[in-house]
Motif scaffolding. Structure first.
Motif, PDB file in Angstrom:
ATOM      1  N   ASP A 130       0.644  -1.132   0.187  1.00 25.81           N
ATOM      2  CA  ASP A 130       0.643  -0.081   0.037  1.00 25.81           C
ATOM      3  C   ASP A 130       1.051   1.083  -0.440  1.00 25.81           C
ATOM      4  OD1 ASP A 130       0.901   0.442   2.444  1.00 25.81           O
ATOM      5  OD2 ASP A 130      -1.456   0.085   4.019  1.00 25.81           O
ATOM      6  N   LEU A 131       0.228   2.898   0.437  1.00 23.52           N
ATOM      7  CA  LEU A 131       1.138   3.856   0.139  1.00 23.52           C
ATOM      8  C   LEU A 131       1.799   4.291   1.439  1.00 23.52           C
ATOM      9  CD1 LEU A 131      -1.858   5.401  -0.976  1.00 23.52           C
ATOM     10  CD2 LEU A 131       0.202   5.198  -2.370  1.00 23.52           C
ATOM     11  N   ASP A 132       1.726   3.300   2.601  1.00 26.51           N
ATOM     12  CA  ASP A 132       2.816   2.998   2.931  1.00 26.51           C
ATOM     13  C   ASP A 132       4.091   1.909   3.408  1.00 26.51           C
ATOM     14  OD1 ASP A 132       1.673   5.271   4.663  1.00 26.51           O
ATOM     15  OD2 ASP A 132      -0.396   3.814   5.395  1.00 26.51           O
ATOM     16  N   GLY A 133       3.922   1.231   1.865  1.00 26.08           N
ATOM     17  CA  GLY A 133       4.793   0.181   1.673  1.00 26.08           C
ATOM     18  C   GLY A 133       4.281  -1.031   2.456  1.00 26.08           C
ATOM     19  N   VAL A 134       3.519  -1.164   2.892  1.00 29.90           N
ATOM     20  CA  VAL A 134       2.555  -2.579   3.938  1.00 29.90           C
ATOM     21  C   VAL A 134       2.178  -3.524   3.024  1.00 29.90           C
ATOM     22  CG1 VAL A 134       1.817  -3.192   5.995  1.00 29.90           C
ATOM     23  CG2 VAL A 134       2.778  -0.758   5.941  1.00 29.90           C
ATOM     24  N   ARG A 135       2.393  -4.361   2.772  1.00 25.23           N
ATOM     25  CA  ARG A 135       1.567  -5.652   2.504  1.00 25.23           C
ATOM     26  C   ARG A 135       0.652  -5.915   2.976  1.00 25.23           C
ATOM     27  NH1 ARG A 135       1.223 -11.216   1.772  1.00 25.23           N
ATOM     28  NH2 ARG A 135       1.456 -12.435  -0.387  1.00 25.23           N
ATOM     29  N   ARG A 136      -0.626  -6.284   2.700  1.00 25.66           N
ATOM     30  CA  ARG A 136      -1.924  -6.463   3.065  1.00 25.66           C
ATOM     31  C   ARG A 136      -3.100  -7.317   2.013  1.00 25.66           C
ATOM     32  NH1 ARG A 136      -5.181  -2.861   0.806  1.00 25.66           N
ATOM     33  NH2 ARG A 136      -4.433  -0.385   0.823  1.00 25.66           N
ATOM     34  N   SER A 137      -4.202  -7.561   2.428  1.00 24.63           N
ATOM     35  CA  SER A 137      -5.055  -8.022   1.224  1.00 24.63           C
ATOM     36  C   SER A 137      -5.430  -6.841   0.616  1.00 24.63           C
ATOM     37  CB  SER A 137      -6.184  -8.753   1.555  1.00 24.63           C
ATOM     38  OG  SER A 137      -5.508 -10.135   1.993  1.00 24.63           O
ATOM     39  N   THR A 138      -5.666  -7.035  -0.656  1.00 20.67           N
ATOM     40  CA  THR A 138      -5.924  -6.435  -1.679  1.00 20.67           C
ATOM     41  C   THR A 138      -7.382  -6.077  -1.164  1.00 20.67           C
ATOM     42  OG1 THR A 138      -5.463  -6.602  -3.567  1.00 20.67           O
ATOM     43  CG2 THR A 138      -6.886  -5.206  -4.257  1.00 20.67           C
ATOM     44  N   THR A 139      -8.058  -4.383  -1.300  1.00 20.04           N
ATOM     45  CA  THR A 139      -9.830  -4.604  -0.756  1.00 20.04           C
ATOM     46  C   THR A 139     -10.141  -3.816  -2.096  1.00 20.04           C
ATOM     47  OG1 THR A 139      -8.942  -2.043  -0.225  1.00 20.04           O
ATOM     48  CG2 THR A 139      -8.947  -3.702   1.874  1.00 20.04           C
ATOM     49  N   GLU A 140     -11.712  -3.461  -2.139  1.00 23.13           N
ATOM     50  CA  GLU A 140     -12.784  -2.153  -3.098  1.00 23.13           C
ATOM     51  C   GLU A 140     -11.724  -1.212  -3.799  1.00 23.13           C
ATOM     52  OE1 GLU A 140     -17.008  -1.103  -4.686  1.00 23.13           O
ATOM     53  OE2 GLU A 140     -17.004  -2.267  -2.560  1.00 23.13           O
ATOM     54  N   ALA A 141     -11.230  -0.777  -2.384  1.00 27.33           N
ATOM     55  CA  ALA A 141     -10.734   1.038  -2.111  1.00 27.33           C
ATOM     56  C   ALA A 141      -9.592   0.583  -2.752  1.00 27.33           C
ATOM     57  CB  ALA A 141     -10.457   1.387  -0.985  1.00 27.33           C
ATOM     58  N   ASP A 142      -8.781  -0.050  -3.109  1.00 29.01           N
ATOM     59  CA  ASP A 142      -7.470  -0.547  -4.329  1.00 29.01           C
ATOM     60  C   ASP A 142      -7.806  -0.299  -5.707  1.00 29.01           C
ATOM     61  OD1 ASP A 142      -5.483  -0.603  -1.953  1.00 29.01           O
ATOM     62  OD2 ASP A 142      -6.293  -2.072  -1.792  1.00 29.01           O
ATOM     63  N   VAL A 143      -9.198  -1.346  -6.190  1.00 30.38           N
ATOM     64  CA  VAL A 143      -9.930  -1.378  -7.219  1.00 30.38           C
ATOM     65  C   VAL A 143      -9.339  -0.148  -7.547  1.00 30.38           C
ATOM     66  CG1 VAL A 143     -11.131  -2.160  -8.053  1.00 30.38           C
ATOM     67  CG2 VAL A 143     -10.668  -3.595  -7.091  1.00 30.38           C
ATOM     68  N   ILE A 144     -10.101   1.026  -6.793  1.00 24.79           N
ATOM     69  CA  ILE A 144     -10.446   2.491  -7.406  1.00 24.79           C
ATOM     70  C   ILE A 144      -9.457   3.097  -7.407  1.00 24.79           C
ATOM     71  CG2 ILE A 144     -11.935   4.007  -6.898  1.00 24.79           C
ATOM     72  CD1 ILE A 144     -14.328   2.177  -5.254  1.00 24.79           C
ATOM     73  N   ASN A 145      -8.612   2.497  -5.979  1.00 25.09           N
ATOM     74  CA  ASN A 145      -7.762   3.909  -5.955  1.00 25.09           C
ATOM     75  C   ASN A 145      -7.210   2.989  -8.009  1.00 25.09           C
ATOM     76  OD1 ASN A 145      -7.362   5.021  -4.363  1.00 25.09           O
ATOM     77  ND2 ASN A 145      -6.406   4.516  -3.285  1.00 25.09           N
ATOM     78  N   PHE A 146      -6.467   2.281  -8.363  1.00 21.80           N
ATOM     79  CA  PHE A 146      -5.659   1.518  -9.040  1.00 21.80           C
ATOM     80  C   PHE A 146      -6.301   1.870 -10.516  1.00 21.80           C
ATOM     81  CE2 PHE A 146      -3.046  -0.735  -6.285  1.00 21.80           C
ATOM     82  CZ  PHE A 146      -1.880  -0.791  -6.686  1.00 21.80           C
ATOM     83  N   ALA A 147      -7.496   2.028 -10.253  1.00 27.18           N
ATOM     84  CA  ALA A 147      -8.455   2.298 -12.144  1.00 27.18           C
ATOM     85  C   ALA A 147      -7.535   4.107 -11.969  1.00 27.18           C
ATOM     86  CB  ALA A 147     -10.099   2.256 -11.848  1.00 27.18           C
TER      87      ALA A 147
END
Length: 506
Positions: A130-147
């Motif tokens: 993520d934006l803090d460099g931490v590995r975690r499960s992908t969320t819907e918010a990430d889908v929106i961000n990467f789009a």
């Protein structure tokens, strides 16, 4: 989302620049593709692929496809199909050598094939760095961000569609939301999901809502049909591919190869098997619907014989990729490879080396579709915000490289040599002042300052600089325009299908 703090030096310059840049035009390669095999070797591998399909055969685990092959005159026993080379090549010859692609945005069109190369983001990551460099499960918010990052970053010509997998949405409904967010937040052509007939139908229907009449004359949504190596095409993929073909949309026919695991432990034999698998799928799509736009696909990595893990950026994979390019040109079909692949578990030197090798290989090999060209780490298990931004910049640099050397201003530049003469410098010359902004690339994410300048600006490494850039792009993001009635229709479709689909559907 938190704002980026105000910084002096380089970070301040990154913050102050306009976030959304002009999209890079589809790349017209000016250099001849690299060839690693002579004509005799290419014909030998081609002949071996034909022999595999004639003698060993390939499984089509789908009753509809088996009947189609039976009617075409192939030898069908149970699920095994043996295809005469004359029939196979006749069918492959019906595939278009180029075809138009167009997203919902007016300026997003290009031709797939020929000397054109385009970039598409990675697909399918269940984990996010993520934006803090931490590995975690992908969320819907990430889908929106990467789009949104796909739309905002200038190098991408296609959206991944299922760029990452939101683990907080049930599998049964996941495709609806991945598609919806990419269709709203980007205006680019994109990949749909065809892992079942129903999902494929949903994706095509959603694309018709947002792209409308564009789909009558161009591909707006691609199906990624992934083969099951060795020598198997499954029902789910074939069902989805037929839905896309019926809609006049394109199908990427892509074997999934872990060299030495599901192919022989030999480079040339791996190429022959991949070629047989890809050609069988291309031929079937033309058997089903002649003229269906297809892309010859190959996803190839080697595996570590110590751990079994996939390895990107190795010399054998580069050789396989380059040879596949030669074969695709022999058959006259557009082809895909992967770019910016990395197996690293962090955005580090290994990630950079692997990505650089695969990206340069893809361009030197003359690939048309640069898939997985941003964010890919951990062999595709993770998408990284920082690497996504770094890859975007590398794509832009590679696009300039592939454009070759221009002589458009050569005579004017040589006049500057005459003006300056021995022992002078060109920094204040009129030609330099007129053209320095465009003459040479000036990357922003890589740091070329002195150690002292870098230290005084905060001594941030590239990963941190890229994450800051991602934050800035997301903070300043403006979605592409979409008619409110179209958006409402799309959202109504998603809501209705969510209620209709059995939540236990896998």
């Amino acid at each position: 989302m938190s704002r980026v703090r105000t910084r002096s030096g380089r970070a301040a310059r990154i913050q102050s620049q306009k976030a959304v840049q002009t999209r890079v035009a589809p790349v017209r390669r000016k250099m001849n593709p690299l060839e690693v095999l002579d004509q005799e070797a290419i014909e030998r591998i081609h002949d071996a692929s034909m022999a595999v399909l004639e003698e060993v055969g390939i499984e089509f685990r789908d009753a509809v496809a088996l009947e189609h092959w039976r009617q075409a005159g192939a030898d069908v026993v149970d699920q095994r199909v043996r295809i005469d080379r004359a029939l196979l090549m006749e069918l492959v010859g019906k595939a278009p050598s180029e075809f138009p692609v167009q997203g919902r945005g007016a300026s997003t069109g290009f031709m797939m094939g020929g000397d054109t190369s385009v970039f598409c983001t990675m697909k399918g990551a269940p984990f996010t760095r993520d934006l803090d460099g931490v590995r975690r499960s992908t969320t819907e918010a990430d889908v929106i961000n990467f789009a949104r990052l796909t739309q905002a970053c200038p190098s991408f010509h296609m959206a991944g569609g299922f760029t990452c997998e939101p683990m907080d949405i049930p599998v049964a409904h996941r495709h609806l939301f991945m598609m919806r967010h990419h269709m709203v937040e980007t205006e680019l052509p994109l990949f749909g999901i065809g892992t079942s007939r129903e999902r494929a139908e949903d994706c095509v229907a959603m694309s018709r809502i947002v792209a409308g009449d564009v789909m009558e004359n161009a591909t707006s949504i691609f199906m990624h049909a992934s083969g099951n190596s060795p020598l198997v095409w499954d029902e789910a993929m074939l069902e989805g591919a037929r839905v896309f073909a019926d809609a006049g949309q394109a199908v990427l026919c892509s074997p999934f190869v872990l060299a030495a695991a599901n192919t022989p432990a030999d480079v040339a034999a791996t190429i022959a098997q991949v070629n047989a698998e890809a050609l069988a799928a291309i031929a079937y799509m033309q058997l089903y619907r002649p003229g269906t736009p297809v892309v010859y696909g190959q996803y190839t990595v080697s595996i570590s014989m110590q751990s079994g893990a996939p390895m990107a950026g190795t010399p054998e994979v580069a050789l396989i990729t380059t040879a596949i390019g030669q074969l695709a040109r022999k058959y006259g079909v557009p082809w895909r490879t992967s770019a910016n692949h990395a197996s690293s578990k962090s955005f580090d030197a290994q990630s950079g080396y692997e990505g650089a090798t695969t990206l340069l290989t893809a361009f030197n090999a003359g690939a048309n579709l640069m898939l997985h060209s941003a964010g890919w780490d951990e062999g595709g298990l993770a998408i990284c915000y920082g690497k996504f931004i770094a890859d975007d910049e590398q794509n832009q640099l590679m696009a300039r490289y592939a454009g070759g050397i221009s002589l458009d201003r050569f005579d004017e530049a040589m006049d500057a040599v005459r003006r300056i003469g021995p022992a002078g410098h060109y920094l204040g010359d009129s030609f330099t002042l007129d053209h320095f902004r465009s003459a040479f690339a000036m990357p922003e994410m890589m740091d070329f300052n002195s150690f002292e300048q870098w230290t005084s600006s905060g001594a941030d490494d590239m990963a941190k600089r890229c994450r800051e850039r991602a934050r800035l792009l997301l903070d300043e993001f403006q979605p592409p325009q979409m008619d409110e009635a179209v958006r409402d229709e799309l959202d109504d479709f998603v809501a209705r299908r969510k209620e209709q689909i059995d939540p236990t559907f896998r």
